[in-house]
Motif scaffolding. Structure first.
Motif, mmCIF file in Angstrom:
data_model
loop_
_atom_site.group_PDB
_atom_site.id
_atom_site.type_symbol
_atom_site.label_atom_id
_atom_site.label_comp_id
_atom_site.label_asym_id
_atom_site.label_seq_id
_atom_site.Cartn_x
_atom_site.Cartn_y
_atom_site.Cartn_z
ATOM 1 N N SER A 2 3.251 13.480 -15.629
ATOM 2 C CA SER A 2 4.688 13.469 -15.361
ATOM 3 C C SER A 2 4.933 12.830 -14.001
ATOM 4 N N LEU A 3 6.016 12.078 -13.913
ATOM 5 C CA LEU A 3 6.313 11.368 -12.676
ATOM 6 C C LEU A 3 7.556 11.938 -12.011
ATOM 7 N N ALA A 4 7.428 12.249 -10.741
ATOM 8 C CA ALA A 4 8.569 12.702 -9.944
ATOM 9 C C ALA A 4 9.504 11.513 -9.708
ATOM 10 N N PRO A 5 10.763 11.777 -9.420
ATOM 11 C CA PRO A 5 11.712 10.677 -9.182
ATOM 12 C C PRO A 5 11.258 9.678 -8.112
ATOM 13 N N ARG A 6 10.604 10.149 -7.051
ATOM 14 C CA ARG A 6 10.115 9.240 -6.005
ATOM 15 C C ARG A 6 9.031 8.322 -6.542
ATOM 16 N N VAL A 7 8.176 8.838 -7.414
ATOM 17 C CA VAL A 7 7.113 8.012 -7.991
ATOM 18 C C VAL A 7 7.714 7.001 -8.965
ATOM 19 N N VAL A 8 8.719 7.408 -9.722
ATOM 20 C CA VAL A 8 9.410 6.478 -10.629
ATOM 21 C C VAL A 8 10.010 5.337 -9.816
ATOM 22 N N ALA A 9 10.648 5.657 -8.688
ATOM 23 C CA ALA A 9 11.227 4.619 -7.829
ATOM 24 C C ALA A 9 10.146 3.678 -7.302
ATOM 25 N N THR A 10 9.004 4.238 -6.966
ATOM 26 C CA THR A 10 7.883 3.437 -6.492
ATOM 27 C C THR A 10 7.407 2.478 -7.574
ATOM 28 N N LEU A 11 7.265 2.979 -8.786
ATOM 29 C CA LEU A 11 6.797 2.135 -9.886
ATOM 30 C C LEU A 11 7.841 1.091 -10.275
ATOM 31 N N LEU A 31 -8.815 3.296 0.341
ATOM 32 C CA LEU A 31 -9.206 4.517 1.050
ATOM 33 C C LEU A 31 -9.263 4.279 2.556
ATOM 34 N N VAL A 32 -9.822 3.150 2.967
ATOM 35 C CA VAL A 32 -9.892 2.820 4.396
ATOM 36 C C VAL A 32 -8.485 2.715 4.980
ATOM 37 N N GLU A 33 -7.585 2.057 4.258
ATOM 38 C CA GLU A 33 -6.207 1.900 4.729
ATOM 39 C C GLU A 33 -5.491 3.254 4.830
ATOM 40 N N LEU A 34 -5.722 4.125 3.866
ATOM 41 C CA LEU A 34 -5.106 5.449 3.896
ATOM 42 C C LEU A 34 -5.610 6.250 5.096
ATOM 43 N N GLY A 73 2.258 11.770 -5.011
ATOM 44 C CA GLY A 73 3.217 12.317 -5.963
ATOM 45 C C GLY A 73 2.633 12.762 -7.284
ATOM 46 N N THR A 74 1.422 12.294 -7.598
ATOM 47 C CA THR A 74 0.822 12.649 -8.884
ATOM 48 C C THR A 74 -0.459 13.461 -8.758
ATOM 49 N N GLY A 75 -1.157 13.350 -7.631
ATOM 50 C CA GLY A 75 -2.435 14.027 -7.480
ATOM 51 C C GLY A 75 -3.569 13.313 -8.204
ATOM 52 N N MET A 76 -3.314 12.085 -8.630
ATOM 53 C CA MET A 76 -4.348 11.321 -9.335
ATOM 54 C C MET A 76 -5.457 10.911 -8.370
ATOM 55 N N ARG A 77 -6.639 10.661 -8.921
ATOM 56 C CA ARG A 77 -7.737 10.137 -8.122
ATOM 57 C C ARG A 77 -7.432 8.691 -7.751
ATOM 58 N N ARG A 78 -8.113 8.211 -6.725
ATOM 59 C CA ARG A 78 -7.901 6.852 -6.227
ATOM 60 C C ARG A 78 -8.092 5.812 -7.325
ATOM 61 N N GLY A 79 -9.196 5.852 -8.024
ATOM 62 C CA GLY A 79 -9.480 4.881 -9.080
ATOM 63 C C GLY A 79 -8.507 4.972 -10.233
ATOM 64 N N GLU A 80 -8.083 6.189 -10.564
ATOM 65 C CA GLU A 80 -7.099 6.373 -11.639
ATOM 66 C C GLU A 80 -5.741 5.791 -11.237
ATOM 67 N N MET A 115 0.815 -1.199 0.000
ATOM 68 C CA MET A 115 0.000 0.000 0.000
ATOM 69 C C MET A 115 0.860 1.266 0.000
ATOM 70 N N ALA A 116 2.045 1.197 0.567
ATOM 71 C CA ALA A 116 2.899 2.375 0.626
ATOM 72 C C ALA A 116 3.228 2.882 -0.776
ATOM 73 N N ASP A 117 3.426 1.968 -1.727
ATOM 74 C CA ASP A 117 3.712 2.379 -3.102
ATOM 75 C C ASP A 117 2.520 3.105 -3.714
ATOM 76 N N LEU A 118 1.329 2.600 -3.457
ATOM 77 C CA LEU A 118 0.124 3.254 -3.972
ATOM 78 C C LEU A 118 -0.021 4.646 -3.367
ATOM 79 N N PHE A 119 0.210 4.769 -2.070
ATOM 80 C CA PHE A 119 0.078 6.066 -1.413
ATOM 81 C C PHE A 119 1.113 7.048 -1.936
ATOM 82 N N GLU A 120 2.321 6.572 -2.198
ATOM 83 C CA GLU A 120 3.369 7.421 -2.777
ATOM 84 C C GLU A 120 2.930 7.952 -4.132
ATOM 85 N N MET A 121 2.293 7.082 -4.938
ATOM 86 C CA MET A 121 1.831 7.519 -6.254
ATOM 87 C C MET A 121 0.669 8.513 -6.138
#
Length: 114
Positions: A62-71, A107-110, A10-17, A1-7
């Protein structure tokens, strides 16, 4: 879940996206992600892969370096138990058994971790 939260952060994307990208949508060398799918749960039960909420939402992010590392970390994880031959095959973020993450569960986990 930490990787998902980082994304998400780091991107401002919606949860489903954030739950909808497939491996082919991630372009790490260019530090870009194509948003073309959104994962939702109908009646909090049946998972549905549809298009983002708005037409403008179907775009490159666009992906920040931290998000790239996560992916990169997500890509390195062993993928087993993927639902074969379905639109859910190849999702970037999944449970350890290969099944998709549920949007409400994320969402519950976050909320639990804040």
């Amino acid at each position: 879940m930490a990787d998902l939260f980082e994304m998400l952060l780091g991107t401002g994307m919606r949860r489903g996206e954030s739950l909808g990208p497939h491996s082919a949508d991630v372009h790490l060398a260019e530090r870009m992600l194509l948003v073309r799918w959104s994962l939702t749960a109908v009646n909090n039960n049946h998972l549905y892969l549809g298009h983002p909420k708005t037409k403008a939402g179907r775009n490159w992010v666009s992906l920040a370096p931290r998000v790239v590392a996560t992916l990169e970390h997500q890509a390195a994880l062993t993928r087993t138990g993927q639902p074969k031959g379905t639109p859910l095959e190849g999702l970037v973020f999944r449970r350890p058994d290969g099944s998709p993450l549920r949007p409400q569960g994320a969402l519950v986990e976050l909320r639990r971790r804040r």
